[in-house]
Write a protein that holds these residues in place. Structure first.
Motif, PDB file in Angstrom:
ATOM      1  N   PRO A  30      15.852   8.695  15.582  1.00 22.33           N
ATOM      2  CA  PRO A  30      14.489   9.210  15.728  1.00 22.33           C
ATOM      3  C   PRO A  30      13.703   8.421  16.773  1.00 22.33           C
ATOM      4  O   PRO A  30      14.091   7.315  17.164  1.00 22.33           O
ATOM      5  N   ARG A  31      12.599   9.002  17.202  1.00 25.75           N
ATOM      6  CA  ARG A  31      11.675   8.293  18.094  1.00 25.75           C
ATOM      7  C   ARG A  31      10.959   7.215  17.287  1.00 25.75           C
ATOM      8  O   ARG A  31      10.510   7.473  16.170  1.00 25.75           O
ATOM      9  N   ILE A  32      10.918   5.990  17.789  1.00 24.14           N
ATOM     10  CA  ILE A  32      10.290   4.873  17.068  1.00 24.14           C
ATOM     11  C   ILE A  32       8.859   4.702  17.559  1.00 24.14           C
ATOM     12  O   ILE A  32       8.611   4.549  18.762  1.00 24.14           O
ATOM     13  N   VAL A  33       7.910   4.728  16.629  1.00 18.40           N
ATOM     14  CA  VAL A  33       6.491   4.515  16.959  1.00 18.40           C
ATOM     15  C   VAL A  33       5.991   3.349  16.122  1.00 18.40           C
ATOM     16  O   VAL A  33       5.973   3.415  14.885  1.00 18.40           O
ATOM     17  N   GLN A  34       5.615   2.256  16.788  1.00 16.02           N
ATOM     18  CA  GLN A  34       5.183   1.046  16.076  1.00 16.02           C
ATOM     19  C   GLN A  34       3.658   1.058  15.884  1.00 16.02           C
ATOM     20  O   GLN A  34       2.942   0.240  16.438  1.00 16.02           O
ATOM     21  N   GLU A  35       3.215   2.009  15.077  1.00 17.36           N
ATOM     22  CA  GLU A  35       1.789   2.090  14.749  1.00 17.36           C
ATOM     23  C   GLU A  35       1.640   2.911  13.476  1.00 17.36           C
ATOM     24  O   GLU A  35       2.616   3.483  12.977  1.00 17.36           O
ATOM     25  N   ASP A  36       0.415   2.943  12.945  1.00 20.29           N
ATOM     26  CA  ASP A  36       0.182   3.729  11.733  1.00 20.29           C
ATOM     27  C   ASP A  36       0.351   5.218  12.034  1.00 20.29           C
ATOM     28  O   ASP A  36      -0.041   5.685  13.110  1.00 20.29           O
ATOM     29  N   PRO A  37       0.930   5.958  11.094  1.00 22.63           N
ATOM     30  CA  PRO A  37       1.015   7.413  11.307  1.00 22.63           C
ATOM     31  C   PRO A  37      -0.370   8.035  11.179  1.00 22.63           C
ATOM     32  O   PRO A  37      -1.261   7.470  10.522  1.00 22.63           O
ATOM     33  N   PRO A  38      -0.575   9.191  11.779  1.00 23.93           N
ATOM     34  CA  PRO A  38      -1.871   9.874  11.606  1.00 23.93           C
ATOM     35  C   PRO A  38      -2.179  10.062  10.118  1.00 23.93           C
ATOM     36  O   PRO A  38      -1.284  10.291   9.307  1.00 23.93           O
ATOM     37  N   ALA A  39      -3.445   9.963   9.777  1.00 29.69           N
ATOM     38  CA  ALA A  39      -3.848  10.011   8.359  1.00 29.69           C
ATOM     39  C   ALA A  39      -3.416  11.294   7.678  1.00 29.69           C
ATOM     40  O   ALA A  39      -3.082  11.292   6.489  1.00 29.69           O
ATOM     41  N   GLU A  40      -3.373  12.403   8.437  1.00 24.21           N
ATOM     42  CA  GLU A  40      -3.001  13.674   7.812  1.00 24.21           C
ATOM     43  C   GLU A  40      -1.502  13.746   7.525  1.00 24.21           C
ATOM     44  O   GLU A  40      -1.038  14.626   6.812  1.00 24.21           O
ATOM     45  N   ILE A  41      -0.702  12.816   8.099  1.00 26.65           N
ATOM     46  CA  ILE A  41       0.748  12.823   7.875  1.00 26.65           C
ATOM     47  C   ILE A  41       1.103  11.910   6.711  1.00 26.65           C
ATOM     48  O   ILE A  41       1.786  12.304   5.763  1.00 26.65           O
ATOM     49  N   ALA A  42       0.693  10.653   6.792  1.00 26.62           N
ATOM     50  CA  ALA A  42       1.030   9.695   5.730  1.00 26.62           C
ATOM     51  C   ALA A  42       0.048   8.545   5.769  1.00 26.62           C
ATOM     52  O   ALA A  42      -0.623   8.302   6.769  1.00 26.62           O
ATOM     53  N   ARG A  43      -0.033   7.834   4.652  1.00 32.77           N
ATOM     54  CA  ARG A  43      -0.980   6.723   4.555  1.00 32.77           C
ATOM     55  C   ARG A  43      -0.319   5.360   4.684  1.00 32.77           C
ATOM     56  O   ARG A  43      -1.000   4.344   4.637  1.00 32.77           O
ATOM     57  N   SER A  44       1.002   5.312   4.758  1.00 32.21           N
ATOM     58  CA  SER A  44       1.663   4.002   4.823  1.00 32.21           C
ATOM     59  C   SER A  44       2.907   4.083   5.679  1.00 32.21           C
ATOM     60  O   SER A  44       3.377   5.169   6.016  1.00 32.21           O
ATOM     61  N   ARG A  45       3.406   2.928   6.032  1.00 30.02           N
ATOM     62  CA  ARG A  45       4.638   2.810   6.802  1.00 30.02           C
ATOM     63  C   ARG A  45       5.666   2.088   5.938  1.00 30.02           C
ATOM     64  O   ARG A  45       5.286   1.295   5.066  1.00 30.02           O
ATOM     65  N   PRO A  46       6.951   2.341   6.203  1.00 33.07           N
ATOM     66  CA  PRO A  46       7.527   3.272   7.174  1.00 33.07           C
ATOM     67  C   PRO A  46       7.357   4.723   6.745  1.00 33.07           C
ATOM     68  O   PRO A  46       7.358   5.027   5.557  1.00 33.07           O
TER      69      PRO A  46
END
Length: 1286
Positions: free
Chosen positions: A42-58
């Motif tokens: 997958p594409r790696i994004v080292q930041e918080d996901p958009p709030a409408e997608i998820a509230r935590s990482r990973p």
């Protein structure tokens, strides 16, 4: 133009993994590493996901699932690992991976965080809490250390999600809390952790990790992700919203997404339930192991490594390798059973039974087990165990070879892959340190695998050919042989690998056979290179228009030609004596020489001569004093050639020379030509013959000695069909090139001398007079000063950069392992050794050199006998090859593997895609359902049973599985027998005959004695198939099939007389079990130990603790073989088989019938009466009636069958079956058979049958007709028989 909407679309189609940027956030690192194993990560994004997608990482956005989202380290990692096929190769392994995930999450992570977070400033420091947490961490890691002792990885033989999860849970402790002393106490965990984090996928994410030197607080790196390390992730699944500027989704799209979300939720719920289930504490500890899968039972009783396995709990219902093979090996090792000192004060203590010593053929430190290793170790360990059980002072010495080229190649590739550096970037000393580091981290893997095979090696004596002790011996061997003049310096042709920049030995050259034009890949070239063609061109005769046509498969070498050769008797060229030819690309004039080596009938009968680049041409050049022009440098670039070829790569020059010949009109033709291309087995480069100054061993005298000791019987080679090969090599031996242009290995202790004195002329590299050897530079300088008669201060030295051929150190292995040239107790006791056992493929490369160097340096043979086993091939007789998909890891046979698992191994290999597909087809054909779990015992037994097939072994995995079934039969027989013996059974102190044995007892003891004699005799002759057959037949066909069945009525008898017979029967049964297990123990050590430990002892007070140190059965003790009893029982069994056959013919499955045995004389009647109980029991008959006289002595209504000329069987059927009904059935069967035969006859009678129908089908038709005819005859006989009864 690039359409950015397309790029956006592509991005939207990729899964996206949102993770923390913090370098220590192990919850984010885990899925990132799992993603590295995906073919399309997958594409790696080292930041918080958009709030409408998820509230935590990973968080993982699944583009292909309606943009559903997975969150939480466990769920995301499991999904990615499953995509990368890293969740286990089957259901059992998948379950184990889940258990380790639970361990990482619930046991290791909490204590790891409790210790590491205060150091990182994430939590406040509470010293008391930190100390207790650290103690708990070490306790948890100690448990992990024990689990890893026999394993390279946690589940299976490659990295799985289990390794990723536990390694990430242990990451913070290793970086910040575990000091060197801690790591030293956790040797297995540290080895495993280093192995994991050095995998390319881990390195891509983590980089190079610095391990903790001292546990102190560290300055936390500024990051918004710090809190995420301490926070727990929640597993949620949410729909992804439509793009901000995108069109609203249709109702159908929304329904589709809802279904996908529902499926994903169910998937996650299922996995969560499985994790919870694993986490739930067991309410009650069950002593008896429970079945995990069909046929798989595990040993779950806590047993620390080295502690004796629990043998008080009941045996499982059926045999399971996992249960049986657990815990025994560490106990054997800890008890010292493998050491020659066991049971005596020291190894020098006189032993009237003798000494047995054998050293292992040292496997390469880079290696891993293949079936060749498994065969070697099955044979060697069975021999070692046999000698140990005979009471001899027994040593099987382990060791590992430094494998110069193989190891250097592995580490160089690792350097380039991880650090983009070559060894030259590091420098020699730093590179050698790098190799040692790799060896210390990875080099003991093969030792772990040898333990899994049950090999009883004395691990305290394990040697590595680069150890100080062995390195000193290598140095001493070189110096002694150099000072004697046996080792000398010379410039000759060697096998040169341009990629490795080194000479290589003949065994490292693969001979690739080509049938014609073939394109082969060559390292350093983008396009494949053409081979398998013969190019013809002409040389002009000086001063005339005449020309001579020659041909070559290596056209580029014509740049180094110095002559043309023809046969002295070839009339076509007699007029050219004394003539010269002119080289087309320079002013070189080359003579036409006349030499017997030329084949007049090949091509034009004229041959180009390139003395510096062809072995045959080299000898022609020597004979005719031709110039030797070297046209290649070490890297395969052209030198000493005219422009424009100067500096070209060799195979680019091939094309250029061909074109230049065409331009000059001297090219004649090019045609297909079958040939053999020499390929370097290590680098896959094409090997070039190259002139190099090297060190050589003069082998003439040593070769003569090696041949003589075999001829005069001092050294015995078994089987003797290898003698021809031995004498051929020894009588025609060439000098041995021992230089290698490597850095890893034993550096040659020779120094080139420069004398700073005008009275001494400067020397050349090839002049041996200017080379001295020494144990140190100071010694070498003194030697040089003496030689040149000058003072030491006038001597300058340059040590040779080369290292010695690996076979040189292997050649002195039998005595270097004991400290030679220094005296030692081991050298005194164990050298010369007893036996050398190895594969016949290294008879010359290793065995011959050990014999030569042993005689040269010690004056003694290194061993008295050489036993050469076969080469393992697949079930179809094909050589094991990765591209055929038939290379099998013995551990896969032991533990089992799915077809998909076999395919995955190919995917992880270096094969190109076409070869992978070909190999997959091969695997699919041979192992459509994968390889079933066979266990170590079955594999060892099968390999030893196979060694009768001459030079090669065609290994069929199904036969190994058959021996697993034999283990199960053995298991059930012993369980039944132990129930029969009863809990209070006490065996007699000595196995003996009491005189009251029944005929069955007497017979089985006779067969046992025959088996003991056969095993004893055949072990001494290395006839392993005869031994395994004797043991197999005794257990399966004699003890289980006959004796145990025949004595069941005896064991059920009551009354004083019956009880006495039953007691004697039990003593006989015990003797068979105890002796039978001892006979089998060298081949099947695990199952025999498991069962032997459950048997009562004859003398509990002084009985050996293990079957592996219990005496092997001897013919002096078990001397009850009776040929007469055997003959009688053979007759009885033929009667039984005849009765059984009749019962089967008339379908009497459960009904007992009276049986009349019509005997020809009173002796046969007496014999039948003597064995009537055995016949009745084994044939399932109602009563046995021996009768004499004619047919009138037998009542009407019997079916008849002949046993022999002395006896016939009459089985009473009248009243037992409905005769009319049977006749009706038989008539119907007769009609059906006649109909089938008629159709088959019509088919076979057709005119074009023989031409059109394949041969195999015709054979099948003939066989079918034969079967039908036989069956029809039986049906007719039965109808006739029944008709007589009606």
């Amino acid at each position: 133009m690039l359409d950015w909407t397309d790029v956006s679309y592509c991005c939207l189609q990729m899964d996206t993994l949102y993770i923390s940027a913090h370098p220590d956030d192990f919850r984010s690192l885990l899925p990132w590493i799992a993603a590295e194993y995906c073919r399309s990560p997958p594409r790696i994004v080292q930041e918080d996901p958009p709030a409408e997608i998820a509230r935590s990482r990973p968080a993982l956005v699944l583009a292909g699932s309606g943009n559903a989202v997975l969150t939480g380290a466990s769920a995301v990692s499991w999904y990615l690992a499953a995509v990368g096929k890293r969740t286990g190769s089957d259901k059992k392994q998948e379950s184990q991976v889940w258990q380790w995930l639970s361990f990482a999450e619930n046991e290791l992570t909490p204590v790891a965080c409790a210790v590491a977070f205060p150091l990182l400033g994430v939590m406040a420091v509470d010293k008391k809490l930190q100390q207790s947490s650290r103690a708990e961490l070490l306790r948890v890691l100690k448990a992990l250390d024990e689990a890893l002792q026999p394993r390279t990885f946690l589940v299976g033989e490659s990295v799985t999600l289990a390794d990723m999860a536990v390694a990430m849970a242990a990451l913070l402790p290793f970086k910040y809390a575990l000091e060197p002393a801690d790591r030293k106490s956790l040797v297995n965990v540290t080895r495993w952790f280093n192995t994991c984090v050095n995998q390319p996928q881990f390195l891509n994410v983590l980089g190079n990790i610095s391990l903790c030197e001292k546990m102190v607080p560290v300055t936390p790196k500024p990051s918004t992700a710090t809190n995420s390390m301490a926070a727990a992730s929640s597993n949620t699944v949410t729909p992804n919203s439509a793009p901000a500027n995108g069109p609203p989704k249709t109702e159908a799209q929304l329904k589709k997404e809802a279904k996908k979300r529902e499926k994903m939720e169910k998937f996650q719920q299922k996995k969560e339930m499985e994790v919870k289930k694993k986490m739930q504490p067991q309410t009650e500890k069950k002593v008896k192991p429970e079945k995990k899968e069909l046929g798989v039972i595990t040993y779950d009783i806590p047993t620390s490594p080295g502690e004796k396995k629990d043998v008080l709990s009941p045996l499982p219902d059926s045999y399971s390798p996992q249960y049986v093979e657990a815990a025994w090996y560490p106990w054997w090792e800890k008890q010292g059973f493998f050491k020659p000192e066991y049971g005596r004060k020291n190894v020098s203590e006189p032993n009237q039974r003798g000494v047995f010593m054998m050293c292992i053929p040292p496997p390469n430190v880079t290696g891993s087990l293949h079936l060749g290793h498994a065969l070697t170790n099955a044979i060697q360990d069975s021999l070692t165990r046999w000698h140990r059980m005979r009471g001899e002072t027994t040593l099987w010495n382990p060791g590992c070879d430094h494998a110069g080229i193989a190891t250097q190649v592995v580490v160089e590739k690792k350097l380039m892959r991880e650090r983009k550096m070559t060894r030259h970037d590091l420098g020699r000393e730093n590179f050698i340190e790098e190799v040692w580091r790799w060896k210390n981290e990875k080099g003991d893997r093969i030792y772990h695998q040898l333990r899994k095979l049950g090999s009883t090696l004395d691990w305290d004596r394990a040697c590595f050919t680069m150890d100080t002790k062995l390195s000193f011996a290598v140095q001493e061997a070189f110096i002694q042989m150099h000072e004697e003049g046996v080792i000398y310096r010379s410039k000759r042709l060697v096998n040169w690998s341009c990629t490795l920049n080194s000479a290589i030995s003949d065994i490292e050259v693969d001979k690739k056979e080509l049938t014609g034009r073939t394109l082969l890949p060559v390292p350093g070239y983008k396009e494949k290179i053409e081979f398998g063609v013969l190019v013809s061109f002409s040389y002009k005769i000086e001063g005339s228009d005449e020309e001579v046509v020659v041909a070559t498969t290596r056209i580029e070498t014509m740049l180094g030609d110095t002559a043309v050769a023809v046969h002295p008797n070839d009339t076509r060229y007699q007029h050219l004596k004394g003539k010269m030819v002119v080289h087309p690309f320079c002013d070189r004039k080359m003579p036409i020489v006349f030499d017997d080596f030329v084949d007049m009938n090949f091509g034009t009968g004229a041959v180009k001569i390139t003395p510096a680049h062809d072995h045959n041409d080299y000898e022609v050049g020597e004979r005719h004093k031709l110039p030797f022009i070297n046209i290649l440098d070490d890297n395969g670039l052209l030198v000493n050639v005219p422009s424009p070829f100067l500096g070209m790569k060799r195979f680019e020059a091939r094309k250029a020379v061909l074109q230049a010949l065409k331009d000059r009109g001297q090219f004649k033709e090019i045609k297909d030509n079958p040939m053999v291309v020499p390929v370097c087995s290590r680098s896959k480069d094409i090997v070039e013959p190259l002139l190099k100054p090297q060190w050589y061993v003069d082998c003439r005298e040593m070769g003569k000695q090696a041949a003589d000791v075999v001829r005069n019987g001092e050294l015995k080679i078994i089987p003797d069909h290898h003698l021809k090969t031995w004498f051929n090599w020894m009588d025609n031996i060439r000098d041995w090139c021992i230089s290698r242009q490597l850095w890893w290995g034993h550096r040659i202790p020779a120094y080139f001398v420069t004398v700073n004195d005008s009275s001494v002329k400067p020397g050349e590299d090839v002049d041996g007079h200017y080379w001295v050897s020494g144990r140190s530079e100071e010694e070498a300088r003194e030697n040089a000063a003496k030689r040149f008669k000058v003072t030491v201060d006038k001597i300058s030295l340059r040590q040779d950069e080369d290292v010695l051929d690996t076979w040189f150190s292997s050649g002195i292995f039998p005595f270097s392992i004991f400290g030679w040239p220094n005296k030692s107790e081991d050298l005194q006791v164990f050298y010369p050794g007893t036996l050398l056992e190895t594969g016949h493929d290294i008879l010359f490369f290793w065995v011959a050199r050990m014999v030569m160097m042993g005689l040269k340096l010690t004056g003694k043979l290194p061993f008295k006998e050489v036993y050469l086993h076969a080469v393992v091939r697949d079930a179809h007789g094909r050589k094991m090859s990765k591209s055929l998909g038939n290379v099998i890891d013995p551990l896969d046979v032991i533990t089992g593997i799915s077809l998909e698992g076999l395919h995955d191994q190919l995917t992880d290999s270096n094969l190109d895609p076409l070869e992978i597909e070909k190999a997959k087809e091969g695997q699919k054909f041979d192992y459509p359902n994968g390889i079933p779990e066979c266990g170590t015992d079955a594999l060892r037994f099968a390999l030893c049973a196979y060694t009768s097939q001459g030079r090669d072994i065609n290994l069929d995995v199904n036969r190994i599985l058959g021996y697993r079934h034999f283990c199960n039969k053995l298991w059930n027989a012993v369980k039944f027998a132990m129930r029969t013996l009863g809990e209070g059974f006490v065996p007699w102190e000595k196995a003996q005959l009491c005189g009251s044995e029944s005929v069955s007892d007497r017979w089985i003891l006779s067969r046992l004695s025959a088996a003991v004699s056969q095993c004893d005799n055949r072990f001494q002759a290395y006839d392993f198939p005869a031994i395994t057959t004797a043991i197999y037949n005794f257990w399966l066909y004699e003890l289980c099939d006959v004796y145990l069945e025949s004595v069941k009525p005896v064991l059920s008898k009551t009354g004083s007389e019956g009880q006495e017979a039953a007691d004697i029967c039990r003593q006989t049964l015990y003797t068979c079990l105890e002796v039978g297990l001892r006979l089998l123990s060298p081949f099947m050590p695990f199952v025999t130990e498991e069962l032997f430990q459950r048997l009562p002892r004859r003398r509990p007070q002084d009985s050996p603790p293990s079957i592996c140190v219990t005496p092997y059965p001897d013919t002096s003790e078990f001397c009850w073989h009776s040929e007469e009893v055997d003959r009688q029982m053979e007759f009885v069994m033929s009667v039984v088989k005849t009765i059984r056959s009749l019962r089967a013919d008339y379908n009497l499955t459960k009904t007992r019938a009276d049986c009349y045995l019509q005997c020809i004389d009173s002796d046969t009647v007496a014999l039948v009466q003597k064995y009537s109980l055995q016949i009745q029991t084994l044939s399932y008959s109602q009563v046995i009636h021996p009768v004499t006289g004619g047919d009138s002595a037998v009542p009407q209504g019997c079916a008849v069958a002949i046993v022999s000329d002395k006896c016939s069987v009459h089985l009473m059927l009248k009243g037992l079956i409905d005769l009319e009904k049977e006749v009706t059935k038989l008539l119907a069967k007769k009609g059906e058979l006649e109909k089938q035969m008629e159709k088959l006859k019509e088919k076979m009678a057709k005119n074009d049958y023989k031409e059109k129908v394949p041969g195999k089908v015709q054979e099948a038709d003939v066989e079918k007709m034969r079967q039908n005819e036989t069956e029809l005859q039986k049906v007719k006989e039965a109808i006739e028989n029944f008709s007589k009864m009606m």
